[in-house]
Scaffold this motif. Sequence first.
Motif, PDB file in Angstrom:
ATOM      1  N   TYR A 191      -2.689  -9.247   9.922  1.00  0.00           N
ATOM      2  CA  TYR A 191      -3.774  -9.700  10.155  1.00  0.00           C
ATOM      3  C   TYR A 191      -4.623  -9.280   9.314  1.00  0.00           C
ATOM      4  O   TYR A 191      -4.288  -8.150   8.775  1.00  0.00           O
ATOM      5  CB  TYR A 191      -4.559  -8.939  11.437  1.00  0.00           C
ATOM      6  CG  TYR A 191      -4.197  -8.108  11.095  1.00  0.00           C
ATOM      7  CD1 TYR A 191      -5.080  -6.482  11.028  1.00  0.00           C
ATOM      8  CD2 TYR A 191      -2.811  -7.162  12.053  1.00  0.00           C
ATOM      9  CE1 TYR A 191      -5.035  -5.191  11.453  1.00  0.00           C
ATOM     10  CE2 TYR A 191      -2.303  -5.775  12.281  1.00  0.00           C
ATOM     11  CZ  TYR A 191      -3.821  -4.460  12.103  1.00  0.00           C
ATOM     12  OH  TYR A 191      -2.942  -3.370  11.897  1.00  0.00           O
ATOM     13  N   ALA A 192      -5.939 -10.021   8.619  1.00  0.00           N
ATOM     14  CA  ALA A 192      -7.027  -9.437   7.026  1.00  0.00           C
ATOM     15  C   ALA A 192      -7.880  -7.940   8.289  1.00  0.00           C
ATOM     16  O   ALA A 192      -8.253  -8.562   8.826  1.00  0.00           O
ATOM     17  CB  ALA A 192      -7.220 -10.516   6.778  1.00  0.00           C
ATOM     18  N   HIS A 193      -7.883  -7.272   7.222  1.00  0.00           N
ATOM     19  CA  HIS A 193      -8.772  -6.069   7.668  1.00  0.00           C
ATOM     20  C   HIS A 193      -9.657  -6.300   6.636  1.00  0.00           C
ATOM     21  O   HIS A 193     -11.015  -6.750   7.368  1.00  0.00           O
ATOM     22  CB  HIS A 193      -8.157  -4.621   6.489  1.00  0.00           C
ATOM     23  CG  HIS A 193      -7.489  -4.460   8.037  1.00  0.00           C
ATOM     24  ND1 HIS A 193      -7.522  -3.411   9.012  1.00  0.00           N
ATOM     25  CD2 HIS A 193      -5.962  -4.735   6.974  1.00  0.00           C
ATOM     26  CE1 HIS A 193      -5.751  -3.355   9.319  1.00  0.00           C
ATOM     27  NE2 HIS A 193      -4.657  -3.482   7.956  1.00  0.00           N
ATOM     28  N   ASP A 194     -10.111  -7.096   5.384  1.00  0.00           N
ATOM     29  CA  ASP A 194     -10.822  -7.930   4.567  1.00  0.00           C
ATOM     30  C   ASP A 194     -10.199  -8.161   3.695  1.00  0.00           C
ATOM     31  O   ASP A 194      -8.898  -9.258   3.694  1.00  0.00           O
ATOM     32  CB  ASP A 194     -11.291  -6.539   3.680  1.00  0.00           C
ATOM     33  CG  ASP A 194     -10.523  -5.559   3.155  1.00  0.00           C
ATOM     34  OD1 ASP A 194      -9.573  -5.880   2.749  1.00  0.00           O
ATOM     35  OD2 ASP A 194     -10.956  -4.434   3.647  1.00  0.00           O
ATOM     36  N   LYS A 244       1.126  -1.087   0.212  1.00  0.00           N
ATOM     37  CA  LYS A 244      -0.235   0.155  -0.091  1.00  0.00           C
ATOM     38  C   LYS A 244       1.408   1.426  -0.105  1.00  0.00           C
ATOM     39  O   LYS A 244       1.647   1.706   0.739  1.00  0.00           O
ATOM     40  CB  LYS A 244      -1.253   0.094   1.261  1.00  0.00           C
ATOM     41  CG  LYS A 244      -1.774   1.145   1.646  1.00  0.00           C
ATOM     42  CD  LYS A 244      -2.725   1.129   2.712  1.00  0.00           C
ATOM     43  CE  LYS A 244      -3.390   2.510   2.812  1.00  0.00           C
ATOM     44  NZ  LYS A 244      -4.447   2.077   3.542  1.00  0.00           N
ATOM     45  N   ASN A 282      -2.050  -5.007   0.093  1.00  0.00           N
ATOM     46  CA  ASN A 282      -3.433  -5.202  -1.104  1.00  0.00           C
ATOM     47  C   ASN A 282      -3.077  -6.286  -2.026  1.00  0.00           C
ATOM     48  O   ASN A 282      -2.412  -5.878  -2.928  1.00  0.00           O
ATOM     49  CB  ASN A 282      -4.076  -3.937  -1.377  1.00  0.00           C
ATOM     50  CG  ASN A 282      -3.399  -3.035  -1.057  1.00  0.00           C
ATOM     51  OD1 ASN A 282      -4.293  -3.002   0.434  1.00  0.00           O
ATOM     52  ND2 ASN A 282      -3.371  -1.609  -0.959  1.00  0.00           N
ATOM     53  N   THR A 340       2.740  -0.645  11.263  1.00  0.00           N
ATOM     54  CA  THR A 340       2.348  -1.415  10.177  1.00  0.00           C
ATOM     55  C   THR A 340       3.124  -1.499   8.347  1.00  0.00           C
ATOM     56  O   THR A 340       2.657   0.107   8.126  1.00  0.00           O
ATOM     57  CB  THR A 340       1.407  -2.196  10.783  1.00  0.00           C
ATOM     58  OG1 THR A 340       0.108  -1.114   9.912  1.00  0.00           O
ATOM     59  CG2 THR A 340       0.958  -2.254  11.726  1.00  0.00           C
ATOM     60  N   THR A 391      -9.020  -7.655   1.001  1.00  0.00           N
ATOM     61  CA  THR A 391      -7.855  -7.422  -0.238  1.00  0.00           C
ATOM     62  C   THR A 391      -6.986  -7.095   0.755  1.00  0.00           C
ATOM     63  O   THR A 391      -5.101  -6.643   0.386  1.00  0.00           O
ATOM     64  CB  THR A 391      -8.134  -6.296  -0.857  1.00  0.00           C
ATOM     65  OG1 THR A 391      -9.511  -6.264  -1.819  1.00  0.00           O
ATOM     66  CG2 THR A 391      -7.144  -5.154  -1.679  1.00  0.00           C
ATOM     67  N   ALA A 392      -6.648  -6.081   1.980  1.00  0.00           N
ATOM     68  CA  ALA A 392      -5.610  -5.275   2.371  1.00  0.00           C
ATOM     69  C   ALA A 392      -5.552  -6.604   4.176  1.00  0.00           C
ATOM     70  O   ALA A 392      -6.486  -7.449   4.718  1.00  0.00           O
ATOM     71  CB  ALA A 392      -6.415  -4.447   3.262  1.00  0.00           C
ATOM     72  N   ILE A 393      -4.292  -6.721   4.075  1.00  0.00           N
ATOM     73  CA  ILE A 393      -3.472  -7.436   4.886  1.00  0.00           C
ATOM     74  C   ILE A 393      -2.085  -6.643   5.575  1.00  0.00           C
ATOM     75  O   ILE A 393      -1.122  -6.591   5.127  1.00  0.00           O
ATOM     76  CB  ILE A 393      -3.039  -9.323   4.143  1.00  0.00           C
ATOM     77  CG1 ILE A 393      -4.088  -9.837   4.218  1.00  0.00           C
ATOM     78  CG2 ILE A 393      -1.551  -9.422   5.695  1.00  0.00           C
ATOM     79  CD1 ILE A 393      -4.218 -10.121   2.476  1.00  0.00           C
ATOM     80  N   SER A 394      -2.222  -6.567   7.020  1.00  0.00           N
ATOM     81  CA  SER A 394      -1.693  -5.179   7.857  1.00  0.00           C
ATOM     82  C   SER A 394      -0.187  -6.449   8.291  1.00  0.00           C
ATOM     83  O   SER A 394      -0.401  -7.187   8.887  1.00  0.00           O
ATOM     84  CB  SER A 394      -2.070  -4.661   8.481  1.00  0.00           C
ATOM     85  OG  SER A 394      -2.319  -3.545   8.002  1.00  0.00           O
ATOM     86  N   THR A 403       1.323  -2.403   4.817  1.00  0.00           N
ATOM     87  CA  THR A 403      -0.057  -2.972   4.367  1.00  0.00           C
ATOM     88  C   THR A 403      -0.118  -4.248   3.350  1.00  0.00           C
ATOM     89  O   THR A 403       0.306  -2.751   2.030  1.00  0.00           O
ATOM     90  CB  THR A 403      -1.458  -1.957   4.616  1.00  0.00           C
ATOM     91  OG1 THR A 403      -1.274  -1.631   5.896  1.00  0.00           O
ATOM     92  CG2 THR A 403      -2.570  -2.463   4.238  1.00  0.00           C
TER      93      THR A 403
END
Length: 364
Positions: A214-217, A31, A188, A184, A219-222, A186
């Motif tokens: 950890y995954a936000h949704d 990101k 995508n 972090t 698409t996004a993993i931080s 991120t």
Amino acid sequence: MMRKLMVAFVLLTVCSAPAMADRLKDMAQVKGVRNNQLIGYGLVVGLDGTGDRAPFTNQTFRNMMNQFGITLPDGVNPNLANVAAVTVSATLPPFAKVGQELDITVSSIGNADSLRGGTLLMVPLKGVDGQVYAMAQGSMVVGGFGAQGQDGSRITVNVPSVGRIPNGATIEREVESPFSRGDTITFNLMRPDFTTARRVVEAINDNLGPDMAYAHDATAISVRAPRDPSQRVSFLSILENINVEPAQESAKVVINSRTGTIVIGQNVKVSPAAVTHGNLTVTIQENPNVVQPNPFAEGETALEQNTQIAITEDPARMFKFGPATTLNEIVQAVNQVGAAPGDVMAVLEALKQAGALRAELIVI
């Protein structure tokens, strides 16, 4: 005249194969690490009479001459056959530094016949924020060319009104990157998928320790990362080389109605169904007859039309699919009857309407 409609097609299939792990750098993007588009406007000079005579070209030429302290008399329109107004575009890559060079594309916006042999005068390249990020200038490389005869005939190969200048722009301003900000990093995913996102989190945590990612949704993993820039570079190098097995794609059938290309995904299945489909072949043949009048008779030679139309219906083809038919079985059934692309498209659309095709049908 015999008219035949010939349809060529290619049936492409993505057959089941063992899943393979991909590197995280091939599946996701960091990101904030992105390209930025630049654009500018200027003049190309030194053309061999192939420039344009657009009003904005004259205005730009006058403004340039004024900057050099030369004022053209009012009402005098210079002959600018050797000058062309152009737009200049470039892509500023991430982490680009001042002094580095960029390739640029130069495109005519007037009625210039060719930019071959021209030289681009200094042009500032701006970003979407209006700031100047690079300066462009140089001699162009044009792949296309054209030739014209005195009778108006002409031939053109490729596009002579567009050219490129390798390393034609020098970066003057850097784009601030958020790479070193925060605690972090991120990622995508290029193809959003909940299963793939979960597997990425599990792979990172298995390699670096629990609760690191950890995954936000979908698409996004931080991922928690060090603040020191040098340590963050090494940390990202480890992350992007972690292997992750992506999830299988959803069932899709893609049809290109223009080219006859059909792509069937590996998870496509068909419920119990039977489809019959036949073809009509229409043949139109023109055999005009010339009718001559009798000797010494009043009359004129005439052309009598004689049209013959024949319609032939091929035997109907039967497609029979059992419960949970797989991709291989669908392909085998199509190949056995030698179906044309139009037949296959019609069958797939009919199966979708009947609710028997367990896949998303996409027509492009």
